[in-house]
Design a protein around this motif. Structure first.
Motif, short mmCIF file in Angstrom:
data_model
loop_
_atom_site.label_atom_id
_atom_site.label_comp_id
_atom_site.label_asym_id
_atom_site.label_seq_id
_atom_site.Cartn_x
_atom_site.Cartn_y
_atom_site.Cartn_z
N GLU A 174 -54.16 -6.03 -13.68
CA GLU A 174 -53.01 -4.89 -13.23
C GLU A 174 -51.68 -5.55 -12.73
O GLU A 174 -50.48 -5.08 -12.76
N LEU A 175 -51.85 -6.76 -12.17
CA LEU A 175 -50.60 -7.49 -11.68
C LEU A 175 -49.71 -8.08 -12.92
O LEU A 175 -48.56 -7.95 -13.03
N ARG A 176 -50.28 -8.34 -13.95
CA ARG A 176 -49.67 -8.87 -15.07
C ARG A 176 -48.87 -7.80 -15.69
O ARG A 176 -47.65 -7.88 -15.95
N GLN A 177 -49.27 -6.49 -15.60
CA GLN A 177 -48.72 -5.50 -16.31
C GLN A 177 -47.76 -4.93 -15.38
O GLN A 177 -46.35 -4.77 -15.98
N ARG A 178 -47.91 -5.14 -14.31
CA ARG A 178 -46.68 -4.95 -13.18
C ARG A 178 -45.41 -5.75 -13.56
O ARG A 178 -44.15 -5.17 -13.48
N PHE A 179 -45.78 -7.09 -13.90
CA PHE A 179 -44.71 -7.95 -13.94
C PHE A 179 -43.95 -7.92 -14.96
O PHE A 179 -42.73 -7.87 -15.18
N GLY A 221 -33.52 -22.15 -14.16
CA GLY A 221 -33.32 -20.74 -13.90
C GLY A 221 -34.56 -19.93 -14.39
O GLY A 221 -34.77 -18.69 -13.60
N ALA A 222 -35.00 -20.21 -15.51
CA ALA A 222 -36.10 -19.59 -16.07
C ALA A 222 -37.38 -19.64 -14.95
O ALA A 222 -38.12 -18.78 -14.97
N ILE A 223 -37.51 -20.60 -14.36
CA ILE A 223 -38.62 -21.10 -13.30
C ILE A 223 -38.28 -20.02 -11.95
O ILE A 223 -39.28 -19.18 -11.65
N GLY A 224 -37.18 -19.99 -11.64
CA GLY A 224 -36.62 -18.93 -10.66
C GLY A 224 -36.96 -17.68 -10.98
O GLY A 224 -37.78 -17.08 -10.29
N TRP A 225 -36.70 -17.18 -12.20
CA TRP A 225 -36.64 -15.79 -12.39
C TRP A 225 -38.12 -15.47 -12.62
O TRP A 225 -38.73 -14.53 -12.28
N LEU A 226 -38.69 -16.16 -13.70
CA LEU A 226 -39.93 -15.98 -14.19
C LEU A 226 -41.33 -16.44 -13.64
O LEU A 226 -42.19 -15.67 -12.86
N VAL A 227 -41.07 -17.85 -13.20
CA VAL A 227 -42.26 -18.21 -12.49
C VAL A 227 -42.40 -17.85 -11.04
O VAL A 227 -43.41 -17.46 -10.47
N ASP A 228 -41.25 -17.66 -10.42
CA ASP A 228 -41.26 -17.28 -8.80
C ASP A 228 -41.54 -15.83 -9.10
O ASP A 228 -41.91 -15.40 -7.98
N THR A 279 -45.17 -11.38 -7.38
CA THR A 279 -45.86 -10.32 -7.83
C THR A 279 -47.49 -10.77 -7.43
O THR A 279 -47.91 -9.64 -6.86
N ASN A 280 -47.71 -11.90 -7.65
CA ASN A 280 -48.95 -12.18 -7.12
C ASN A 280 -49.17 -11.94 -5.67
O ASN A 280 -50.32 -12.00 -4.72
N GLN A 281 -48.15 -12.51 -5.05
CA GLN A 281 -48.30 -13.03 -3.53
C GLN A 281 -48.10 -11.74 -2.79
O GLN A 281 -48.56 -11.70 -1.44
N VAL A 282 -47.14 -10.76 -3.09
CA VAL A 282 -47.02 -9.78 -2.02
C VAL A 282 -48.23 -9.02 -1.61
O VAL A 282 -48.44 -9.02 -0.36
N PRO A 283 -49.12 -8.86 -2.67
CA PRO A 283 -50.55 -8.25 -2.05
C PRO A 283 -51.30 -9.12 -1.21
O PRO A 283 -52.05 -8.53 -0.52
N LEU A 284 -51.07 -10.62 -1.21
CA LEU A 284 -51.75 -11.28 -0.41
C LEU A 284 -51.27 -11.39 1.03
O LEU A 284 -52.32 -11.71 1.84
N CYS A 285 -50.32 -10.76 1.21
CA CYS A 285 -49.76 -10.39 2.57
C CYS A 285 -50.83 -9.48 3.43
O CYS A 285 -50.72 -9.56 4.66
N ARG A 286 -51.46 -8.74 2.49
CA ARG A 286 -52.62 -8.08 3.29
C ARG A 286 -54.04 -8.46 2.86
O ARG A 286 -55.00 -7.80 3.11
N CYS A 287 -53.91 -9.77 2.78
CA CYS A 287 -55.37 -10.38 2.55
C CYS A 287 -56.20 -10.29 3.70
O CYS A 287 -55.84 -10.14 4.80
N SER A 288 -57.59 -10.07 3.53
CA SER A 288 -58.49 -9.91 4.75
C SER A 288 -58.52 -11.17 5.49
O SER A 288 -58.79 -11.22 6.84
#
Lengths: 344, 96
Positions: free
Chosen positions: A241-246, A140-147, A152-161
Motif C-alpha cells: 500500500e505504501l509503495r503504491q502511494r510512493f 539529490g536523489a537520496i533526498g528526493w527518493l530515499v527520504d 511515506t513510511n514514517q508519517v503513519p508511524l506517528c500514530r503507532c500504538s
C-alpha cells in the motif's frame, strides 16, 4: 523520549481482580483497540516488546548508518550553501538516531546493547544504505527518493500504538521534510543545468529508483512481520500500500523535474486510479539484506571504526564527570523506579 | 567496545519561548550535567525550539506506578463539584 513524569497517558480501564496474563492482555488489547497509546510501564506482551525493539533498533541504526553515504559528499559540495545544507541534514540524521535509541531504551534495552548488536551484525539497518553515492547528484536523489520513501513510511508511524515511538516519529517527520525538498531542489538545478549535469541527475535517479521502492519491504504476502505489526497498530498500512502511494507521488514529481523514472511499465491505470509499475527484483533485495550489497562491509566497518576511535572521548568525558560532579548522578541508569521512561 | 560503563540517562525539558513552562522533550545520555545541557541543545533545539533547557538525571525522577493508577487518582474521581460546570446558574446571569 518522554518520561513517565510528564507523559503518563490514560491506561485502559484497569479492572484487575487477578493480574493474570490473560487479564493484563485484555487490558492491553482494549487499549490498542481503542487507539490509545501504550506507554513504557504498561504491561505489554513479550512479543510486542520484542517486535518494537527489533523495528525501532533497525530504524535507529538506519539513521546513523544513513549519515555515511551523504557525509562522503560534504567536503565535495559544489557551493557553501549546499555544504551547509548537507551538514545540517547529516546532523539531523544523527539526531533522529538518538531520538529513536532513546525511544527504544524505554523498552528496557540499553543503548550499548543496541550498538553492540549493530556492530556485531545481529541487528539490521535499511538495505538502501548499502548502495554507493557515486556522484553529487546522488545526494539529490537520496533526498528526493530515499527520504521521500522514508517519509511515506514514517508519517503513519506517528500514530503507532507505542507512545515513545510515535512521539519520536512526530519530531522526525517534521524535520525530514526539508531533507526531501533540498534533494528535489538539488536535482532540479542539475536537471535544468548543462546537458552533462542533466545526465548526471538522470543517472542518479536511474540508480536510486528501484532500491527506494525496496525500502517498503517485501510484498505483503512475503512479509514476515507485517500482519502481526498491523494487528498491534505498530504499522498502519501494508508494505505494498505504501509503495503504491510512493509511486503515485513520484510520477508527477519526476515530470516536473524533467527526469524519467527507469521503469517502462509505469503507466496510469484508470480503473485502479493508481499507477501500474514494473516488477521489483526481490533477489537483489535479498542479496543486499544478506550482506552482499555493494557497500555492506564498508558501512559496518566505518561504523565500528568510528565507535572504537571515539572510545577515548567517552572515557575522558566519563573521567572528567567522575571528578567534578556529585556522585548520585552516576548511579546506574536502569536502577530505580523513577527512571524516566527507561523502566520497563 | 569501550570498557567504561554507560553514561547516565537525563530527561530534557525545554521552554519553547518566554511565558511558557518547560515541557518534557525527551532523554539522552551524557557523562555530566554540563554535557547533558550541551547535548540537549544540539539534539532538541537545532531549529530554535527553545530559549531555556533543564536537564534532570532520570534516576532522580520519582514516578507514580501505572499499577497505582486507580487508587492513586481515585480521590479526584468523585468530586465533580470542583469544576465550574457542576453548578447551574439561571439564564441571563452574566460575569459568573
Amino acid at each position: 523520549m518522554a518520561a513517565v513524569t510528564a507523559d503518563q497517558t490514560a491506561q485502559a480501564g484497569a479492572d484487575r481482580p487477578e493480574e493474570t496474563d490473560e487479564a493484563l492482555e485484555a487490558v492491553f488489547d482494549a487499549a490498542v483497540a481503542a487507539d490509545e497509546r501504550i506507554e513504557p510501564r504498561d504491561w505489554m506482551p513479550d512479543a510486542y516488546r520484542a517486535s518494537l525493539v527489533r523495528q525501532m533498533a533497525q530504524h535507529a541504526h538506519s539513521e546513523i548508518i544513513g549519515m555515511q553515504p551523504e557525509a562522503n559528499w560534504i567536503s565535495r559540495a559544489p557551493s557553501l550553501r549546499r555544504k551547509a545544507i548537507l551538514m545540517a541534514k547529516v546532523q539531523d540524521e544523527a539526531g533522529h538516531g538518538l531520538y529513536l535509541y532513546s525511544a527504544a531504551e524505554t523498552l528496557g534495552t540499553g543503548r550499548e546493547e543496541l550498538l553492540d548488536k549493530l556492530h556485531a551484525g545481529r541487528q539490521r539497518y535499511s538495505s538502501i544504505f548499502n548502495y554507493p553515492t557515486l556522484t553529487w547528484a546522488d545526494v539529490g536523489a537520496i533526498g528526493w527518493l530515499v527520504d521521500g520513501a522514508a517519509i511515506t513510511n514514517q508519517v503513519p508511524l506517528c500514530r503507532c500504538s507505542y507512545g515513545p515511538y510515535a512521539r519520536a516519529m512526530v519530531r522526525i517527520c517534521k524535520e525530514e521534510s526539508f531533507h526531501q525538498r533540498q534533494g528535489y531542489e538539488l536535482l532540479l538545478a542539475l536537471s535544468r543545468g548543462t546537458p552533462a549535469q542533466h545526465e548526471m541527475a538522470q543517472d542518479a535517479v536511474n540508480r536510486w529508483w528501484w532500491p527506494s521502492l525496496m525500502m517498503f519491504g517485501p510484498p505483503d504476502d512475503a512479509s514476515a512481520h507485517s500482519a502481526q505489526s498491523m494487528a498491534w497498530k505498530i504499522k498502519r498500512h501494508s508494505n505494498d500500500e505504501l509503495r503504491q502511494r510512493f509511486v503515485d507521488i513520484c510520477v508527477p514529481q519526476a515530470e516536473a523535474l524533467g527526469l524519467t523514472l527507469p521503469d517502462p511499465d509505469i503507466r496510469w491505470n484508470e480503473e485502479r486510479g493508481q499507477h501500474d509499475f514494473g516488477a521489483i527484483d526481490w533477489k537483489e533485495f535479498q542479496e543486499v539484506l544478506k550482506g552482499n550489497g555493494p557497500c555492506n562491509e564498508q558501512r559496518l566497518g566505518q561504523r565500528r571504526r568510528a565507535h572504537e576511535e571515539g572510545a577515548w572521548v567517552r572515557d575522558a568525558a566519563a573521567a572528567y564527570a567522575g571528578k567534578h560532579t556529585a556522585p548520585q548522578a552516576h548511579a546506574a541508569p536502569h536502577a530505580t523506579a523513577g527512571n524516566g521512561e527507561a523502566t520497563a | 567496545m569501550s570498557s567504561s560503563t554507560e553514561w547516565p540517562l537525563w530527561e530534557v525539558f525545554v521552554r519553547s519561548r518566554r511565558g511558557l513552562s518547560h515541557t518534557h522533550a525527551g532523554s539522552l545520555h551524557a557523562p555530566d550535567a554540563e554535557m547533558a545541557l550541551r547535548n540537549a541543545r544540539d539534539l532538541y533545539t537545532r531549529r530554535s525550539e527553545g530559549v531555556s533547557i533543564w536537564v534532570v538525571p532520570s534516576v532522580q525522577v520519582t514516578a507514580s506506578s501505572p499499577d497505582e493508577k486507580d487508587s492513586f487518582f481515585e480521590p479526584a474521581g468523585d468530586k465533580p463539584y470542583r469544576h465550574p460546570t457542576f453548578y447551574e446558574i439561571p439564564e441571563g446571569v452574566k460575569h459568573l
